[in-house]
Each structure stands twice: as structure tokens, then as C-alpha cells.
Write a protein that holds these residues in place. Structure first.
Motif, short mmCIF file in Angstrom:
data_model
loop_
_atom_site.label_atom_id
_atom_site.label_comp_id
_atom_site.label_asym_id
_atom_site.label_seq_id
_atom_site.Cartn_x
_atom_site.Cartn_y
_atom_site.Cartn_z
N HIS A 114 0.83 -1.20 0.00
CA HIS A 114 0.00 0.00 0.00
C HIS A 114 0.86 1.25 0.00
O HIS A 114 0.64 2.18 -0.79
N SER A 115 1.87 1.30 0.83
CA SER A 115 2.71 2.49 0.89
C SER A 115 3.63 2.61 -0.33
O SER A 115 3.88 3.70 -0.83
N VAL A 116 4.10 1.50 -0.84
CA VAL A 116 5.00 1.52 -2.00
C VAL A 116 4.26 2.01 -3.25
O VAL A 116 4.80 2.77 -4.05
N THR A 117 3.01 1.60 -3.42
CA THR A 117 2.25 1.98 -4.61
C THR A 117 1.51 3.30 -4.44
O THR A 117 0.89 3.78 -5.38
N ALA A 118 1.54 3.86 -3.24
CA ALA A 118 0.80 5.10 -2.94
C ALA A 118 -0.68 4.92 -3.20
O ALA A 118 -1.38 5.85 -3.59
#
Length: 123
Positions: A114-118
């Protein structure tokens, strides 16, 4: 249309051949990530967008709002499309549980995805 492309025809011939093809059958044409589109792609979208009512075709266009500033060429093209046949949908970012579910369905690990793909709307 492919014959026009393969023959090295100019863009007017290719655009007309594309429209001819779309007039023959029900079709969905997807233009994805148009925030990165080149001039020729935007010209094709504009050409088809002005003539789409003569077909049984739906154009689906995706782009990231945050990538399309007020002077971006895509803004001009979108502004020139017929409002009567245009529907805009703004998609919210995916939630962490939604990203995790998509990751599981794809057989991928959800950790940090989730954080890597924004939370990009489409994975």
C-alpha cells in the motif's frame, strides 16, 4: 487499420482507417495513463472523441489528476471533447485492506504494498 499502419500511411489515413474500423463493430477502446501520452496519441483521442457518436464505441481514458497540471496538453484535449457524450469519474485511492485483497488474489505479498504503490487506483 493495421494495413494503413503497416503501409506507412500518414496519420490522417491511419486515423480515418481507425474510425472506419470502429464504425463496423461494438468496441471498447482504452487509452491508459494519458498523463504520459505523446502528441500523436492525444491527436488520435481528439479525432475519435469528435466522431465517436457515429460509432458503437466507448472510449475509456485513464490518467492521474495529480500528473495533469493546468497547462498539460491533455487538459486541452479533454476540454474539447463533447460534454454530452463525456462522463468523468474520479476514483479514490485504494485502502490498505483493498490493496491487501488484490495482492492476495494475485498471489503476491501485501506487506508494504500500500505504501509503495501510494494506493494507486489500478494495480
Amino acid at each position: 487499420m493495421l494495413a494503413a499502419i503497416n503501409s506507412g500511411a500518414n496519420r490522417d489515413v491511419i486515423f480515418a482507417a481507425t474510425l472506419d474500423e470502429l464504425e463496423r463493430t461494438k468496441t471498447l477502446v482504452v487509452f491508459e495513463d494519458l498523463h504520459w501520452a505523446d502528441e500523436a496519441t492525444l491527436d488520435l483521442l481528439k479525432y475519435l472523441g469528435r466522431r465517436i457518436r457515429s460509432t458503437r464505441t466507448m472510449l475509456a481514458v485513464t490518467y492521474r489528476d495529480e500528473e495533469v497540471g493546468p497547462r498539460h496538453p491533455l487538459r486541452i484535449v479533454i476540454g474539447e471533447l463533447s460534454r454530452a457524450s463525456t462522463h468523468r469519474m474520479t476514483l479514490a485511492p485504494l485502502s490498505a485492506p483493498a490493496v491487501a485483497q488484490l495482492a492476495r488474489q494475485a498471489g503476491k505479498l501485501a506487506a508494504n504494498l500500500h505504501s509503495v504503490t501510494a494506493a494507486i487506483r489500478f494495480l
